[in-house]
Motif scaffolding. Sequence first.
Motif, PDB file in Angstrom:
ATOM      1  N   LEU A 111       0.834  -1.202   0.000  1.00  6.48           N
ATOM      2  CA  LEU A 111       0.000   0.000   0.000  1.00  6.48           C
ATOM      3  C   LEU A 111       0.870   1.255   0.000  1.00  6.48           C
ATOM      4  O   LEU A 111       0.623   2.195  -0.764  1.00  6.48           O
ATOM      5  CB  LEU A 111      -0.932   0.008   1.207  1.00  6.48           C
ATOM      6  CG  LEU A 111      -1.715   1.310   1.451  1.00  6.48           C
ATOM      7  CD1 LEU A 111      -2.612   1.640   0.262  1.00  6.48           C
ATOM      8  CD2 LEU A 111      -2.536   1.210   2.740  1.00  6.48           C
ATOM      9  N   ASN A 112       1.887   1.277   0.862  1.00  6.19           N
ATOM     10  CA  ASN A 112       2.787   2.428   0.901  1.00  6.19           C
ATOM     11  C   ASN A 112       3.466   2.640  -0.445  1.00  6.19           C
ATOM     12  O   ASN A 112       3.618   3.781  -0.906  1.00  6.19           O
ATOM     13  CB  ASN A 112       3.844   2.226   1.986  1.00  6.19           C
ATOM     14  CG  ASN A 112       3.269   2.310   3.394  1.00  6.19           C
ATOM     15  OD1 ASN A 112       2.249   2.956   3.621  1.00  6.19           O
ATOM     16  ND2 ASN A 112       3.914   1.656   4.341  1.00  6.19           N
ATOM     17  N   ASN A 113       3.878   1.542  -1.082  1.00  6.78           N
ATOM     18  CA  ASN A 113       4.507   1.654  -2.402  1.00  6.78           C
ATOM     19  C   ASN A 113       3.525   2.166  -3.451  1.00  6.78           C
ATOM     20  O   ASN A 113       3.875   2.970  -4.320  1.00  6.78           O
ATOM     21  CB  ASN A 113       5.061   0.302  -2.841  1.00  6.78           C
ATOM     22  CG  ASN A 113       6.267  -0.144  -2.030  1.00  6.78           C
ATOM     23  OD1 ASN A 113       6.890   0.660  -1.320  1.00  6.78           O
ATOM     24  ND2 ASN A 113       6.613  -1.413  -2.126  1.00  6.78           N
ATOM     25  N   ILE A 118       4.581   6.745  -9.159  1.00  7.73           N
ATOM     26  CA  ILE A 118       5.775   7.115  -9.921  1.00  7.73           C
ATOM     27  C   ILE A 118       6.436   8.364  -9.337  1.00  7.73           C
ATOM     28  O   ILE A 118       7.347   8.928  -9.950  1.00  7.73           O
ATOM     29  CB  ILE A 118       5.424   7.347 -11.402  1.00  7.73           C
ATOM     30  CG1 ILE A 118       4.392   8.480 -11.546  1.00  7.73           C
ATOM     31  CG2 ILE A 118       4.923   6.061 -12.044  1.00  7.73           C
ATOM     32  CD1 ILE A 118       4.130   8.867 -12.997  1.00  7.73           C
ATOM     33  N   ASN A 119       5.995   8.798  -8.182  1.00  9.88           N
ATOM     34  CA  ASN A 119       6.577   9.973  -7.547  1.00  9.88           C
ATOM     35  C   ASN A 119       7.994   9.679  -7.064  1.00  9.88           C
ATOM     36  O   ASN A 119       8.358   8.516  -6.840  1.00  9.88           O
ATOM     37  CB  ASN A 119       5.710  10.420  -6.370  1.00  9.88           C
ATOM     38  CG  ASN A 119       4.342  10.917  -6.818  1.00  9.88           C
ATOM     39  OD1 ASN A 119       4.236  11.621  -7.821  1.00  9.88           O
ATOM     40  ND2 ASN A 119       3.298  10.537  -6.093  1.00  9.88           N
ATOM     41  N   PRO A 120       8.811  10.694  -6.876  1.00 15.04           N
ATOM     42  CA  PRO A 120      10.192  10.482  -6.417  1.00 15.04           C
ATOM     43  C   PRO A 120      10.238   9.738  -5.081  1.00 15.04           C
ATOM     44  O   PRO A 120       9.444  10.014  -4.171  1.00 15.04           O
ATOM     45  CB  PRO A 120      10.740  11.907  -6.266  1.00 15.04           C
ATOM     46  CG  PRO A 120       9.901  12.729  -7.200  1.00 15.04           C
ATOM     47  CD  PRO A 120       8.529  12.117  -7.134  1.00 15.04           C
ATOM     48  N   SER A 121      11.141   8.792  -4.981  1.00 16.04           N
ATOM     49  CA  SER A 121      11.298   8.030  -3.740  1.00 16.04           C
ATOM     50  C   SER A 121      12.675   7.387  -3.734  1.00 16.04           C
ATOM     51  O   SER A 121      13.336   7.280  -4.774  1.00 16.04           O
ATOM     52  CB  SER A 121      10.222   6.945  -3.617  1.00 16.04           C
ATOM     53  OG  SER A 121      10.315   6.013  -4.675  1.00 16.04           O
ATOM     54  N   ALA A 159      11.899  15.081   3.610  1.00 12.15           N
ATOM     55  CA  ALA A 159      12.625  13.915   3.126  1.00 12.15           C
ATOM     56  C   ALA A 159      11.849  13.220   2.006  1.00 12.15           C
ATOM     57  O   ALA A 159      10.618  13.195   2.001  1.00 12.15           O
ATOM     58  CB  ALA A 159      12.873  12.939   4.269  1.00 12.15           C
ATOM     59  N   VAL A 160      12.591  12.669   1.060  1.00  7.14           N
ATOM     60  CA  VAL A 160      11.963  11.880   0.009  1.00  7.14           C
ATOM     61  C   VAL A 160      11.552  10.538   0.611  1.00  7.14           C
ATOM     62  O   VAL A 160      12.326   9.907   1.317  1.00  7.14           O
ATOM     63  CB  VAL A 160      12.933  11.672  -1.172  1.00  7.14           C
ATOM     64  CG1 VAL A 160      12.312  10.776  -2.237  1.00  7.14           C
ATOM     65  CG2 VAL A 160      13.336  13.015  -1.768  1.00  7.14           C
ATOM     66  N   PRO A 161      10.333  10.062   0.374  1.00  2.00           N
ATOM     67  CA  PRO A 161       9.835   8.841   1.026  1.00  2.00           C
ATOM     68  C   PRO A 161      10.520   7.569   0.538  1.00  2.00           C
ATOM     69  O   PRO A 161      11.196   7.556  -0.497  1.00  2.00           O
ATOM     70  CB  PRO A 161       8.345   8.836   0.676  1.00  2.00           C
ATOM     71  CG  PRO A 161       8.252   9.645  -0.582  1.00  2.00           C
ATOM     72  CD  PRO A 161       9.307  10.707  -0.467  1.00  2.00           C
ATOM     73  N   MET A 186      20.950  -3.520  -9.143  1.00  2.00           N
ATOM     74  CA  MET A 186      19.800  -2.617  -9.272  1.00  2.00           C
ATOM     75  C   MET A 186      20.198  -1.258  -8.709  1.00  2.00           C
ATOM     76  O   MET A 186      20.216  -1.063  -7.491  1.00  2.00           O
ATOM     77  CB  MET A 186      18.589  -3.189  -8.527  1.00  2.00           C
ATOM     78  CG  MET A 186      18.116  -4.534  -9.068  1.00  2.00           C
ATOM     79  SD  MET A 186      16.828  -5.322  -8.050  1.00  2.00           S
ATOM     80  CE  MET A 186      15.455  -4.193  -8.288  1.00  2.00           C
ATOM     81  N   PRO A 187      20.543  -0.297  -9.553  1.00  6.68           N
ATOM     82  CA  PRO A 187      21.092   0.984  -9.072  1.00  6.68           C
ATOM     83  C   PRO A 187      20.161   1.769  -8.158  1.00  6.68           C
ATOM     84  O   PRO A 187      20.625   2.571  -7.346  1.00  6.68           O
ATOM     85  CB  PRO A 187      21.395   1.750 -10.368  1.00  6.68           C
ATOM     86  CG  PRO A 187      20.541   1.099 -11.407  1.00  6.68           C
ATOM     87  CD  PRO A 187      20.442  -0.339 -11.022  1.00  6.68           C
ATOM     88  N   ASP A 188      18.862   1.555  -8.274  1.00  9.44           N
ATOM     89  CA  ASP A 188      17.919   2.301  -7.431  1.00  9.44           C
ATOM     90  C   ASP A 188      17.943   1.828  -5.981  1.00  9.44           C
ATOM     91  O   ASP A 188      17.533   2.571  -5.080  1.00  9.44           O
ATOM     92  CB  ASP A 188      16.502   2.169  -7.971  1.00  9.44           C
ATOM     93  CG  ASP A 188      16.298   2.933  -9.268  1.00  9.44           C
ATOM     94  OD1 ASP A 188      17.163   3.771  -9.601  1.00  9.44           O
ATOM     95  OD2 ASP A 188      15.292   2.688  -9.961  1.00  9.44           O
TER      96      ASP A 188
END
Length: 470
Positions: A111-113, A118-121, A159-161, A186-188
Amino acid sequence: MSQKNETPALLLAFLLTVGLLGAGFLWLMPKTGIKLGTQLTNQEALSIDDRISQGERNLVQAEIKADNPAFAQAKQAGIQSMALRRYGEAIPLFESALRSARNAPETLIYLNNARLGINPSYTIAVAVPIGSDLNGSLEILRGVAQAQTELNGAVGSQAVPLKVLITNDDNNPETARQIAKTLVQMPDVLGVVGHYASDVTLAAGSVYNAGGLVSISPISSTVKLSGFGKYIFRTVPSDYVAARALADYAVKHLQLRKAAVFFNSQSAYSQSLKAEFVTAIALSGGQISDEFDLSAPNFSAAQAVDQALKQEAKLLMLAANTGTLDQALQVVQINQRRLSLLGGDDVYAPKTLEVGGQQALGMVLAVPWHIDGNVKASFPGQSRKLWGGDVNWRTATAYDATKALAAAIARNPTRAGIQQALASPDFAATGASEAVRFLPSGDRNVGIQLVKVSPGKRFGSGIDFVPVAW
């Protein structure tokens, strides 16, 4: 048409599509977690991709309740929406599932995801042994989910979530090594909460060190992890700390200096705790009368206890791991409270109270955290409100690991920057009961909590784990 008007129709369509999926799964009340059961998936046949999910796969199959089809249908529909990247559709479906059963950490993470879309995180991963230790996995996921929920929902936060990937390594060293290789590529992914068993964490740790990806284990306590590599940390105290606390308690408080030790020769954790306790007892002026391998094919609890009595041992130290807890509890029953009992954190389980019963009274265990250990902490109340029941130390240390990663990301959101932040002498992150700080070895700078099996009502069996002040 607005999303608000679309939601009922979309929900009905998805519910009709998935039908009665999940009717074969079982669920337990929040205080005891979800009942262990056979997974529908052939764990050994899973590919690495099938073991990683941010919401598009149902890794925790047993999270679906057999007696709650509404939950099963809504969760499965939400997963289908996530797989299609229809995050707006997934949100009300996961929310509906959680209204039916809130003690579902995988669903809360999804749900949190979905809310992030597609917002910054910033992305982190959590590695758990779903196929081999479901309850332990859920305990860790609760800590990660609670921290993610707090961080992403902080009012006025700049802060970015956090987005969380869940990975299932089945507590298998080779599988964990392959998952670690995938995460490194996985660079992210900026950090990992995991792994579980000490053997598995050591196997994956070599990959993380080589790939420059931080891993913070909330569970692994073997001394071999101390100084293992600059990218390896943990939020649980090492066996060195636990063993010395138990030895000091035995010698200084109980005035007992002769012990027999029970351990599993096939477990890095168990061997580590046993070795550290043997050393600690010797340094305290005591001695070990004998050592018994719980994993030996010919192990006999009756014969071992009888031999310990003949050798005039005064206490029994149970350095069992989860896989040999049954054998350790046989020792508890056979002992009949004739010799004092000590144990490590894997003995800290509801099963010890249920099976050990009155014969476990007086046993003292070393654990990283207890829900009643710090009455001023806000975490216990927050976790009860979120999950509808008490959580244990694995949830707390996983929460601490997630908060530490988030604090390091806030300082410098690069893999190297996160490692440098965690290793900095001035680093501190808010934890479940106290600040999270690390020593140069990667160990957490924290003590241990001793608990005693005593009369109590929290577990409903008449006995409970109660913090020891000494």
